[in-house]
Design a protein around this motif. Structure first.
Motif, PDB file in Angstrom:
ATOM      1  N   SER A  61      -7.539  -3.769  -5.834  1.00 18.68           N
ATOM      2  CA  SER A  61      -6.698  -4.876  -6.292  1.00 18.68           C
ATOM      3  C   SER A  61      -5.765  -5.407  -5.203  1.00 18.68           C
ATOM      4  N   ASN A 121       4.028   1.638  -4.652  1.00 20.60           N
ATOM      5  CA  ASN A 121       3.253   0.516  -5.187  1.00 20.60           C
ATOM      6  C   ASN A 121       2.165   1.017  -6.129  1.00 20.60           C
ATOM      7  N   PHE A 122       1.560   2.170  -5.810  1.00 22.35           N
ATOM      8  CA  PHE A 122       0.566   2.762  -6.706  1.00 22.35           C
ATOM      9  C   PHE A 122       1.221   3.172  -8.022  1.00 22.35           C
ATOM     10  N   THR A 124       0.801  -1.223   0.000  1.00 18.34           N
ATOM     11  CA  THR A 124       0.000   0.000   0.000  1.00 18.34           C
ATOM     12  C   THR A 124       0.833   1.271   0.000  1.00 18.34           C
ATOM     13  N   TYR A 172       1.584   0.196 -10.087  1.00 21.55           N
ATOM     14  CA  TYR A 172       0.271  -0.168 -10.624  1.00 21.55           C
ATOM     15  C   TYR A 172      -0.041   0.667 -11.868  1.00 21.55           C
ATOM     16  N   LEU A 173       0.201   1.980 -11.787  1.00 18.79           N
ATOM     17  CA  LEU A 173      -0.030   2.847 -12.946  1.00 18.79           C
ATOM     18  C   LEU A 173       0.874   2.476 -14.110  1.00 18.79           C
ATOM     19  N   LYS A 181      -9.284   1.749  -8.048  1.00 17.98           N
ATOM     20  CA  LYS A 181      -9.094   0.414  -8.634  1.00 17.98           C
ATOM     21  C   LYS A 181      -7.873  -0.266  -8.033  1.00 17.98           C
ATOM     22  N   TRP A 182      -6.810   0.508  -7.808  1.00 15.73           N
ATOM     23  CA  TRP A 182      -5.602  -0.049  -7.190  1.00 15.73           C
ATOM     24  C   TRP A 182      -5.903  -0.567  -5.791  1.00 15.73           C
ATOM     25  N   THR A 222      -0.952  -0.370 -15.687  1.00 16.81           N
ATOM     26  CA  THR A 222      -2.346  -0.237 -16.110  1.00 16.81           C
ATOM     27  C   THR A 222      -2.679   1.058 -16.834  1.00 16.81           C
ATOM     28  N   GLN A 241      -8.216   5.398 -10.961  1.00 15.49           N
ATOM     29  CA  GLN A 241      -7.171   4.368 -10.913  1.00 15.49           C
ATOM     30  C   GLN A 241      -6.728   4.090  -9.482  1.00 15.49           C
ATOM     31  N   PHE A 242      -6.728   5.111  -8.643  1.00 15.46           N
ATOM     32  CA  PHE A 242      -6.351   4.915  -7.241  1.00 15.46           C
ATOM     33  C   PHE A 242      -7.343   3.973  -6.559  1.00 15.46           C
TER      34      PHE A 242
END
Length: 190
Positions: A114, A23-24, A19, A27-28, A110-111, A31, A107-108
């Motif tokens: 996930s 890590n975000f 988290t 993820y971006l 959705k992250w 994605t 997107q945040f």
């Protein structure tokens, strides 16, 4: 005895959850590379963007964005002017602004959805929560770790930014106050 527990990201990290804002970023990268590109291109604190992400959301360099896309501001009198230039600058600015606002927020969420919730409690934390039954929790995390792992009642947890329970969850992202300095005067026409 009543207690107030203040829960931050260290709580989720302690439970092995990925988290961190880095890590975000990862993820971006997998994605939504356009949001990542835009955020890193126009943030004044690029080297610190992901380490202090929420505060740096207020540091979008509007002047840099204006300068970067100024080539799209072609005069009607220019010999090379074509219809393509008519609204190009406005379109590009609107697109990048969308990436850094609605797209980023979407997107945040959705992250967060996930991220796998932990299945193993921390014995020390569980013992502390059991010993102090009439407690309340001020939670700065977006995750439901307290409720799902430790069985804490929802009404005892105040999520400062709201919590993510599904991809349509409404949250507050960021906390900086104030307007970044800019030499540009923006006028909103409605």
């Amino acid at each position: 005895m009543k207690r107030l527990f203040i829960i931050g990201n260290g709580f989720d990290l302690h439970h092995g959850m990925k988290t961190s804002y880095w890590n975000f970023r990862d993820y971006l990268l997998e994605t939504e590379t356009e949001i990542l590109r835009t955020m890193e291109m126009f943030n004044m604190f690029q080297e610190d963007l992901w380490s202090d992400f929420e505060a740096n959301l207020a540091n979008i360099d509007v002047q840099l964005m204006f300068d970067y896309y100024s080539d799209s501001l072609v005069s009607y009198a220019d010999d090379n002017w074509s219809d393509r230039y008519h609204h190009e600058f406005q379109y590009i600015i609107e697109q990048d602004t969308w990436y850094m606002s609605y797209g980023l927020l979407s997107q945040f969420v959705k992250w967060i959805c996930s991220i796998d919730l932990p299945t193993k409690m921390s014995e020390g934390i569980a013992k502390c929560f059991v010993e102090v039954k009439d407690s309340h929790y001020l939670n700065f995390n977006y995750t439901p770790t307290l409720q799902s792992l430790y069985g804490i009642d929802d009404e005892k947890v105040l999520h400062i930014h709201n919590s993510v329970v599904h991809e349509r969850s409404e949250i507050f992202l960021g906390h900086a106050v104030g307007k970044p300095e800019s030499n540009l005067d923006w006028i909103m026409v409605m």
